[in-house]
Design an enzyme around this catalytic site. Structure first.
Site, PDB file in Angstrom:
ATOM      1  N   ARG A  46      39.880 -28.395  24.938  1.00  0.00           N
ATOM      2  CA  ARG A  46      39.053 -27.191  25.228  1.00  0.00           C
ATOM      3  C   ARG A  46      37.282 -28.110  26.076  1.00  0.00           C
ATOM      4  NH1 ARG A  46      41.279 -23.840  22.063  1.00  0.00           N
ATOM      5  NH2 ARG A  46      42.240 -22.208  23.402  1.00  0.00           N
ATOM      6  N   GLN A 113      41.951 -26.017  11.579  1.00  0.00           N
ATOM      7  CA  GLN A 113      43.163 -25.659  12.290  1.00  0.00           C
ATOM      8  C   GLN A 113      43.421 -26.833  13.289  1.00  0.00           C
ATOM      9  OE1 GLN A 113      40.827 -22.627  15.811  1.00  0.00           O
ATOM     10  NE2 GLN A 113      38.900 -23.773  14.320  1.00  0.00           N
ATOM     11  N   ASP A 116      46.622 -32.726  12.269  1.00  0.00           N
ATOM     12  CA  ASP A 116      46.197 -34.173  11.679  1.00  0.00           C
ATOM     13  C   ASP A 116      46.328 -34.901  10.525  1.00  0.00           C
ATOM     14  OD1 ASP A 116      43.592 -34.223  11.251  1.00  0.00           O
ATOM     15  OD2 ASP A 116      42.774 -34.097  13.691  1.00  0.00           O
ATOM     16  N   HIS A 133      47.074 -24.477  11.371  1.00  0.00           N
ATOM     17  CA  HIS A 133      47.878 -24.135  12.764  1.00  0.00           C
ATOM     18  C   HIS A 133      49.090 -25.291  12.006  1.00  0.00           C
ATOM     19  CE1 HIS A 133      44.998 -22.623  14.764  1.00  0.00           C
ATOM     20  NE2 HIS A 133      45.389 -21.760  14.025  1.00  0.00           N
ATOM     21  N   CYS A 141      63.147 -26.040  11.799  1.00  0.00           N
ATOM     22  CA  CYS A 141      64.509 -25.332  12.771  1.00  0.00           C
ATOM     23  C   CYS A 141      64.313 -24.299  13.080  1.00  0.00           C
ATOM     24  CB  CYS A 141      65.613 -25.470  11.978  1.00  0.00           C
ATOM     25  SG  CYS A 141      67.126 -24.584  13.098  1.00  0.00           S
ATOM     26  N   CYS A 144      67.464 -21.860  10.745  1.00  0.00           N
ATOM     27  CA  CYS A 144      67.718 -21.387   9.836  1.00  0.00           C
ATOM     28  C   CYS A 144      66.180 -22.162   9.322  1.00  0.00           C
ATOM     29  CB  CYS A 144      68.612 -21.717   9.620  1.00  0.00           C
ATOM     30  SG  CYS A 144      68.321 -23.809   9.872  1.00  0.00           S
ATOM     31  N   CYS A 166      68.481 -28.991  15.625  1.00  0.00           N
ATOM     32  CA  CYS A 166      68.924 -29.098  14.134  1.00  0.00           C
ATOM     33  C   CYS A 166      70.284 -29.697  13.509  1.00  0.00           C
ATOM     34  CB  CYS A 166      68.348 -27.406  13.666  1.00  0.00           C
ATOM     35  SG  CYS A 166      68.490 -27.589  11.115  1.00  0.00           S
ATOM     36  N   SER A 208      35.839 -24.245  18.978  1.00  0.00           N
ATOM     37  CA  SER A 208      35.161 -23.446  19.953  1.00  0.00           C
ATOM     38  C   SER A 208      35.089 -22.294  19.004  1.00  0.00           C
ATOM     39  CB  SER A 208      35.876 -23.626  21.475  1.00  0.00           C
ATOM     40  OG  SER A 208      37.426 -23.560  20.744  1.00  0.00           O
TER      41      SER A 208
HETATM   42  P1  NAD Z   1      38.635 -26.613  21.261  1.00  0.00           P
HETATM   43  O1  NAD Z   1      39.371 -28.068  21.713  1.00  0.00           O
HETATM   44  O2  NAD Z   1      38.802 -25.589  20.626  1.00  0.00           O
HETATM   45  O3  NAD Z   1      36.874 -26.381  20.826  1.00  0.00           O
HETATM   46  C1  NAD Z   1      36.147 -27.771  20.233  1.00  0.00           C
HETATM   47  C2  NAD Z   1      35.301 -27.728  19.987  1.00  0.00           C
HETATM   48  O4  NAD Z   1      34.674 -29.290  19.490  1.00  0.00           O
HETATM   49  C3  NAD Z   1      34.810 -27.733  21.235  1.00  0.00           C
HETATM   50  O5  NAD Z   1      33.882 -26.448  22.036  1.00  0.00           O
HETATM   51  C4  NAD Z   1      34.192 -29.036  21.735  1.00  0.00           C
HETATM   52  O6  NAD Z   1      32.309 -28.815  22.302  1.00  0.00           O
HETATM   53  C5  NAD Z   1      33.248 -29.633  20.373  1.00  0.00           C
HETATM   54  N1  NAD Z   1      33.507 -30.940  19.675  1.00  0.00           N
HETATM   55  C6  NAD Z   1      34.143 -31.540  20.308  1.00  0.00           C
HETATM   56  N2  NAD Z   1      33.956 -32.968  19.722  1.00  0.00           N
HETATM   57  C7  NAD Z   1      32.949 -32.873  19.048  1.00  0.00           C
HETATM   58  C8  NAD Z   1      32.000 -33.901  18.618  1.00  0.00           C
HETATM   59  N3  NAD Z   1      32.303 -35.418  18.559  1.00  0.00           N
HETATM   60  N4  NAD Z   1      31.050 -33.019  17.559  1.00  0.00           N
HETATM   61  C9  NAD Z   1      30.669 -31.360  17.649  1.00  0.00           C
HETATM   62  N5  NAD Z   1      31.631 -30.540  18.794  1.00  0.00           N
HETATM   63  C10 NAD Z   1      32.301 -31.546  19.156  1.00  0.00           C
HETATM   64  O7  NAD Z   1      39.470 -26.552  19.147  1.00  0.00           O
HETATM   65  P2  NAD Z   1      39.921 -25.627  18.614  1.00  0.00           P
HETATM   66  O8  NAD Z   1      38.454 -24.710  18.072  1.00  0.00           O
HETATM   67  O9  NAD Z   1      40.315 -26.339  16.713  1.00  0.00           O
HETATM   68  O10 NAD Z   1      40.977 -24.522  19.249  1.00  0.00           O
HETATM   69  C11 NAD Z   1      42.190 -25.252  19.623  1.00  0.00           C
HETATM   70  C12 NAD Z   1      43.391 -25.241  19.046  1.00  0.00           C
HETATM   71  O11 NAD Z   1      43.491 -26.990  19.024  1.00  0.00           O
HETATM   72  C13 NAD Z   1      43.587 -25.493  17.008  1.00  0.00           C
HETATM   73  O12 NAD Z   1      44.644 -24.730  16.994  1.00  0.00           O
HETATM   74  C14 NAD Z   1      44.122 -26.899  16.690  1.00  0.00           C
HETATM   75  O13 NAD Z   1      45.649 -26.473  15.845  1.00  0.00           O
HETATM   76  C15 NAD Z   1      44.705 -27.516  17.954  1.00  0.00           C
HETATM   77  N6  NAD Z   1      43.975 -29.132  18.293  1.00  0.00           N
HETATM   78  C16 NAD Z   1      44.243 -29.471  17.232  1.00  0.00           C
HETATM   79  C17 NAD Z   1      43.809 -31.597  17.096  1.00  0.00           C
HETATM   80  C18 NAD Z   1      44.115 -31.405  16.439  1.00  0.00           C
HETATM   81  O14 NAD Z   1      44.887 -31.761  14.829  1.00  0.00           O
HETATM   82  N7  NAD Z   1      43.456 -32.905  15.782  1.00  0.00           N
HETATM   83  C19 NAD Z   1      43.593 -31.718  18.193  1.00  0.00           C
HETATM   84  C20 NAD Z   1      43.441 -30.604  19.691  1.00  0.00           C
HETATM   85  C21 NAD Z   1      43.939 -29.864  19.604  1.00  0.00           C
END
Ligand code: NAD
Length: 278
Positions: A46, A113, A116, A133, A141, A144, A166, A208
């Site tokens: 986002r 969350q 990676d 997450h 799967c 199962c 699966c 976020s």
């Molecule tokens: P989100 O995308 O909703 O929010 C990320 C926030 O981080 C944003 O508000 C942004 O302004 C801020 N941000 C980005 N880069 C930044 C930086 N360098 N310094 C400071 N702030 C920074 O992500 P979320 O809240 O983690 O939730 C979304 C879902 O996205 C989660 O369920 C997660 O599983 C999934 N997700 C994970 C990955 C990953 O594993 N790296 C990548 C994308 C999405």
């Protein structure tokens, strides 16, 4: 007073407060989100360059109903997994700063969350990491429950099966991550709640705070008496509950914040403790 370096007055007040809290905290729980890995080359969802900000249709790949109903969504999901930047990414300064915090013995738990595994790859003890997450490096799967590795599934994709099923029961296979519409593992949620209630300081980094129940841990921690620090480039719905909000880039913010020298703190630990021990 802590030396907060160069910043404007409002920022300086936030930094001053944040550094004081970190310096005195003996038990810290951290919640990280996609923003902690953008510096490592993995886009968030986002943020201004987020995957969904650029292409709102990409949300369908993370929606369990679309995944179950539409083979084309599954094929697109497998293609997206194969070229996911996490395969090449390396942990950055923000991940390493949290590992240092753990090495100091003050990290109660790291709730993430992210899918990676960059916290573990930065050397953080896997016992301290709660993957709310799941992880994109595993498969499950949906019929199962058989688990496997993403590498093995992607090998089958590369060999010409665009939607591998699966091998045990023929059911629909998916990454071992929680999609929208899927429940989180209740044991993981309970552990997250315990960690949120059992800390003096709850720090959020790069989230976020809009995805529940993960975001709710911040509120739970505050209600249990912890101080909240929000580190995020953009405003979050929990900023007004925070003792300090730090807006900068996490690869600069976290190393600076978490290297503040600790100060002796002899006051009784004011946490609700681990509810399982009540
Ligand atoms: P989100 O995308 O909703 O929010 C990320 C926030 O981080 C944003 O508000 C942004 O302004 C801020 N941000 C980005 N880069 C930044 C930086 N360098 N310094 C400071 N702030 C920074 O992500 P979320 O809240 O983690 O939730 C979304 C879902 O996205 C989660 O369920 C997660 O599983 C999934 N997700 C994970 C990955 C990953 O594993 N790296 C990548 C994308 C999405």
């Amino acid at each position: 007073m802590v030396d907060v370096g160069e910043c404007d007055e409002e920022d300086a007040a936030g930094w001053q407060r944040a550094c004081e809290l970190v310096a005195a905290a003996r038990r810290i729980t951290v919640l990280t989100g996609a923003g902690i890995s953008t510096g490592a080359g993995i886009p968030d969802f986002r943020g201004p360059n987020g995957v969904w900000t650029r292409d709102p249709r990409a949300q369908r790949l993370s929606d369990i109903d679309s995944y179950l109903a539409d083979p084309e969504v599954r094929r697109a999901a497998w293609r997206s997994r194969a070229r996911h930047p996490a395969w090449e990414a390396e942990p950055g300064p923000a991940h390493r700063a949290l590992t240092e915090l753990a090495n100091s013995g003050r990290l109660r738990a790291l709730l993430t969350q992210n899918i990676d595994e960059l916290h573990q790859r930065a050397g953080l003890d896997p016992e301290l990491v709660l993957e709310l997450h799941g992880s994109m490096f595993g498969t499950v799967c949906l019929e199962c429950g058989e688990t496997g590795t993403m590498r093995a599934a992607l090998r089958r994709v590369a060999e010409g099966d665009p939607d591998p099923s699966c091998e045990r029961c023929g059911g629909i296979l998916k990454s071992a991550t929680v999609s929208f519409g899927q429940a989180l593992d209740p044991e993981v949620v309970r552990s997250g709640q315990r960690a949120a209630m059992d800390c003096e300081l709850f720090l959020t980094a790069g989230t976020s705070l809009t995805v529940h129940p993960a975001a709710g841990f911040a509120e739970l921690a505050v209600r249990a008496g912890a101080d909240l620090i929000v580190c995020n480039a953009e405003p979050t719905p929990y900023d007004d509950q925070a003792a300090a909000v730090l807006r900068g880039n996490l690869d600069e913010v976290l190393p600076r914040l978490l290297s503040v020298p600790t100060v002796p703190n002899s006051s009784p630990l004011r946490t609700w403790g681990d509810p399982s021990t009540w």
